[in-house]
Design a protein around this motif. Structure first.
Motif, mmCIF file in Angstrom:
data_model
loop_
_atom_site.group_PDB
_atom_site.id
_atom_site.type_symbol
_atom_site.label_atom_id
_atom_site.label_comp_id
_atom_site.label_asym_id
_atom_site.label_seq_id
_atom_site.Cartn_x
_atom_site.Cartn_y
_atom_site.Cartn_z
ATOM 1 N N ASP A 39 62.717 38.148 83.008
ATOM 2 C CA ASP A 39 63.626 37.011 83.134
ATOM 3 C C ASP A 39 63.508 36.475 84.575
ATOM 4 N N ASP A 41 65.386 36.701 87.098
ATOM 5 C CA ASP A 41 65.721 37.724 88.100
ATOM 6 C C ASP A 41 64.509 38.626 88.362
ATOM 7 N N ASP A 124 64.884 45.351 89.879
ATOM 8 C CA ASP A 124 65.491 44.916 88.623
ATOM 9 C C ASP A 124 65.198 45.882 87.468
ATOM 10 N N HIS A 146 70.121 46.807 89.584
ATOM 11 C CA HIS A 146 71.526 46.700 89.187
ATOM 12 C C HIS A 146 71.748 47.140 87.743
ATOM 13 N N HIS A 147 70.895 48.038 87.239
ATOM 14 C CA HIS A 147 71.097 48.641 85.912
ATOM 15 C C HIS A 147 71.567 50.090 86.089
ATOM 16 N N CYS A 170 70.087 41.024 90.497
ATOM 17 C CA CYS A 170 69.425 41.969 91.401
ATOM 18 C C CYS A 170 68.891 41.216 92.625
ATOM 19 N N ASP A 227 72.204 34.206 86.649
ATOM 20 C CA ASP A 227 72.805 35.494 86.266
ATOM 21 C C ASP A 227 74.322 35.513 86.395
#
Ligand SMILES: [Mn+2]
Length: 428
Positions: A39, A41, A124, A146-147, A170, A227
């Motif tokens: 994506d 990001d 990411d 950021h997961h 991210c 996002d």
């Protein structure tokens, strides 16, 4: 040694050359790679990080340059109209992106890019998936993500960061991490411009550097705004995002040409409209456009995210095939899952209802006994968490060792970041 200050397109061209030389001469190389959904990001994170880091590397960096990889084949760029909208602002073109096609073919990658000559920084995502993961996982030595932490990246990453924090985008974490280096670069660029002497060359150089900064800032800003819905989605937006937007906007405002015409909400709307403009894509391409896959409990799980509702996809399927909408749609989904040998497939949609409500649908399809029990466990355990409500026209299929369900996901704040771990947990 640091890579010289350059425009984004100049840097990407340079990085591609570095990659080629590394392959031809078996030299050390550092990759920065986003996740395979690619994506916005995941496209901008590696580029932003590699750009700043290549020009201000740590003292004992593994290799002189950082090469950003967009984790898709080049042909898949056309599935992402939002890329093209952003490229215009960042003054680059599709051909400048470094993609999986620029790596050696999988059959010979191990000999041409010996694992010990590579270092990988994940942005990411925090676990390298697929074939690359099988070959290079041991070589991952840095992450900004950021997961949920899958605990695959070692605790000690030396000179590279190990940052896993909640944020809308991210790219925000990357921008905030790179900020001191970037500011130092901008400052030293100005003073080296001054060292060139005369007024004209100073102001020329300075203008170029500001323009370059503004181009890169727009690349980052686009991802953060997409996002976080222009920082307006309170479930997603964090302090990291607000800080990064403020910083990137300030960079843009230093460039008079950009500052004169920039309007943040207009910019967001332009990129967002491009992202939703998928009407001309084939259903199969829509399903693979924002797709992630995991190995879990000896099975494969695939999850597609789509920015149109199920009824749009049904119509699309029907137009492309000859079957009625619902049937054609399910057939296309089954084919998609079969091609990938999935035990479980999930489709998540986002859309706006006719009365302006933001809404989400969730489909889960299990293709064998093991997956069926996992899917049912997921349905029971996650019902409240995700606000799952039966979807109109829904019917679950029993028999044939399969199970399928479509729900409204009423708790719309939860994205794939939440749903995929729940599915994986049920499959573990
Ligand atoms: Mn992301």
């Amino acid at each position: 040694m640091a890579v010289p200050r350059n425009s984004l397109r100049g840097f990407l061209t340079h990085a591609r050359g570095v990659l080629r030389t590394a392959i031809d001469n078996s030299q050390k190389i550092t990759f920065v790679i986003g996740n395979e959904s690619a994506d916005l990001d995941s496209m901008s994170c590696p580029i932003l990080y590699a750009y700043i880091r290549s020009m201000s590397p740590p003292t004992n960096s593994f290799s002189p340059a950082y090469v950003p990889i967009t984790n898709i084949p080049a042909s898949d760029i056309q599935l992402r109209p939002e890329y093209l909208a952003v490229f215009k602002h960042a003054n680059i073109e599709s051909k400048h992106l470094i993609t999986l096609d620029d790596l050696p073919a999988l059959s010979e990658i191990q000999s041409k890019l010996a694992p010990e000559n590579t270092k990988w920084i994940l942005v990411d995502h925090n676990a390298l998936q697929g074939q690359l993961g099988k070959i290079y996982s041991e070589r991952v030595a840095g992450v900004i993500d950021h997961h949920d932490d899958e605990r695959k990246v070692p605790k000690d990453t030396g000179d590279e960061p190990r940052i896993i924090e909640r944020s809308g985008s991210c790219t925000s974490l990357i921008a905030n991490y790179c900020r001191p280096s970037w500011d130092m670069l901008s400052a030293s660029a100005m003073s080296s411009g001054a060292a060139h002497g005369q007024g004209d060359s100073l102001s020329n150089d300075a203008a170029f550097f500001k323009r370059w900064d503004a181009d890169v800032a727009q690349l980052g800003l686009a991802s953060i705004l997409i996002d976080t819905a222009d920082l307006k989605d309170e479930n997603k937006t964090t302090e990291h995002d607000r800080k990064a937007v403020e910083y990137l906007e300030a960079k843009m405002m230093l460039c008079p040409q950009v500052a004169a015409s920039f309007d943040r909400t207009g910019f967001y709307k332009e990129i967002n409209a491009a992202k939703k403009d998928i009407g001309s894509l084939k259903l199969r391409d829509i399903l693979r456009k924002d797709y992630k896959q995991w190995d879990q409990g000896g099975q494969k799980l695939g999850v597609s995210s789509v920015v149109k509702p199920v009824d749009f996809l049904q119509k699309k399927a029907s137009e492309e095939g000859s079957a009625p909408p619902s049937e054609a749609f399910l057939e296309a989904l089954r084919d998609f899952a079969k091609e990938r040998e999935l035990g479980m497939y999930s489709l998540m949609t986002t859309s706006t209802s006719s009365d302006g409500q933001f809404q989400k649908e969730l489909l889960v399809w299990a293709f064998n006994d093991g997956a069926v029990s996992a899917a049912k466990a997921f349905a029971t355990n996650s019902k409240d968490d995700l606000g799952l409500e039966e979807w109109q026209g829904n019917s679950d299929v029993a028999g044939n060792n399969e199970w399928r369900m479509i729900w409204w996901q009423r708790r719309v704040q939860h994205s794939r970041k939440r749903v995929a771990p729940l599915l994986r947990e049920a499959m573990a």
